[in-house]
Design an enzyme around this catalytic site. Structure first.
Site, short mmCIF file in Angstrom:
data_model
loop_
_atom_site.label_atom_id
_atom_site.label_comp_id
_atom_site.label_asym_id
_atom_site.label_seq_id
_atom_site.Cartn_x
_atom_site.Cartn_y
_atom_site.Cartn_z
N LYS A 136 42.70 55.96 37.47
CA LYS A 136 43.31 55.20 38.56
C LYS A 136 44.70 54.82 38.09
CE LYS A 136 43.27 51.10 41.37
NZ LYS A 136 43.00 49.65 41.36
N GLY A 192 44.11 41.00 45.13
CA GLY A 192 43.52 39.68 44.96
C GLY A 192 43.89 38.66 46.01
#
EC number: 2.8.1.10
Length: 276
Positions: free
Chosen positions: A112, A173
């Site tokens: 990733k 987040g």
């Protein structure tokens, strides 16, 4: 009793490898390894991402992380979190591949890719991401790049050989949900590789929304790890991912400006015979 749909034939394929679950999860921000393991199990996910630099340096909360999960059952997705430049990300990706091999995944070339110089909003660098992706693809990596929801960048990354594209729903987040729906729709429409919505999802309804847009999969970490009951939230996210996928496949009705009756408008009480 609610019928459970059979989704076993609807597999997610990334770089030639197939997965039954379309939900990926992370390993950060959990209060304990016990919560992490319970949440991953409840989610039913098969891909779990790990921050290579934090594991390598035994960062707080990451000591022993690599050994805390059964990597015979879960596919590791090493990530380059903490890298501000393409050069750093390339080096960390190589370390991640070696880490996966040491943990028994000899054929794991997944990474990733995160190139994030912005420490406040954690927005990815499009130029650095493209530069790193080009090099890592040449080195045989299956690159899953984390990007802004930029349709042109997504297409360019696909053209250089990335295995997926991973547009953010909103900042990492933040729990703001899907703030760029129009661009994600364009990316989905144009992509010939899986589209994985990553970052910003805060609750199950937003997970379903992302899948209803046509995303192939989701990566959700903070919303699960920081929930009051992480394992229960993981289960909710898993169910929402399936529900959103089924809704996308089923095809929603068009949005209209006026109501359309669901019952026939003939034979109503009070109508004259001539109008019936």
């Amino acid at each position: 009793m609610v019928a459970t749909p059979d989704t076993t034939a609807d597999v997610l394929t990334i770089a030639g490898r197939s997965f039954r679950s379309r939900l990926m999860t992370g390993t950060g921000k959990y209060r304990s390894f016990e919560q992490m393991r319970a949440s991953i199990a409840a989610s039913g996910c098969e891909i779990v991402t790990v921050a290579v630099r934090r594991v390598q340096t035994n960062a707080p909360g990451h000591e022993g992380l690599a050994e805390a999960l059964d990597w015979q059952k879960i596919w590791m997705l090493p990530n380059t979190a903490g890298c501000a430049t393409a050069e750093e990300a390339i080096r960390v990706a190589r370390l991640g591949r070696e880490m996966a091999k040491l943990l028994g995944q000899e054929d794991n070339n997944f990474v990733k890719l995160e190139v994030i110089p912005d420490s406040r909003y954690l927005l990815p660098d499009p130029i650095g991401t493209l530069q790193a992706a080009e090099q890592l693809v040449k080195e045989g990596f299956a690159v899953l790049p984390y990007i802004n929801a930029d349709p042109l960048l997504a297409k360019r990354l696909e053209e250089v050989g990335c295995a997926t594209v991973m547009p953010l729903g909103s900042p990492i987040g933040s729990g703001q949900g899907i703030r760029n729906e129009a661009n994600i729709r364009i990316i989905v429409e144009n992509a010939k590789v899986p589209v994985v919505v990553d970052a910003g999802i805060g609750t199950a309804s937003e997970a379903a929304q992302a899948m209803e847009l046509g995303a192939d999969a989701l990566l959700i970490n903070t919303a699960i790890a920081q929930a009051e009951d992480p394992a229960r939230m993981a289960q909710a996210m898993a169910m929402a991912t399936i529900a959103g996928r089924l809704a996308f496949q089923a095809g929603r009705i068009p949005t209209r400006s006026a109501a359309i009756a669901s019952s026939p408008q003939t034979g109503l009480v009070g109508q004259s015979p001539a109008t019936v």
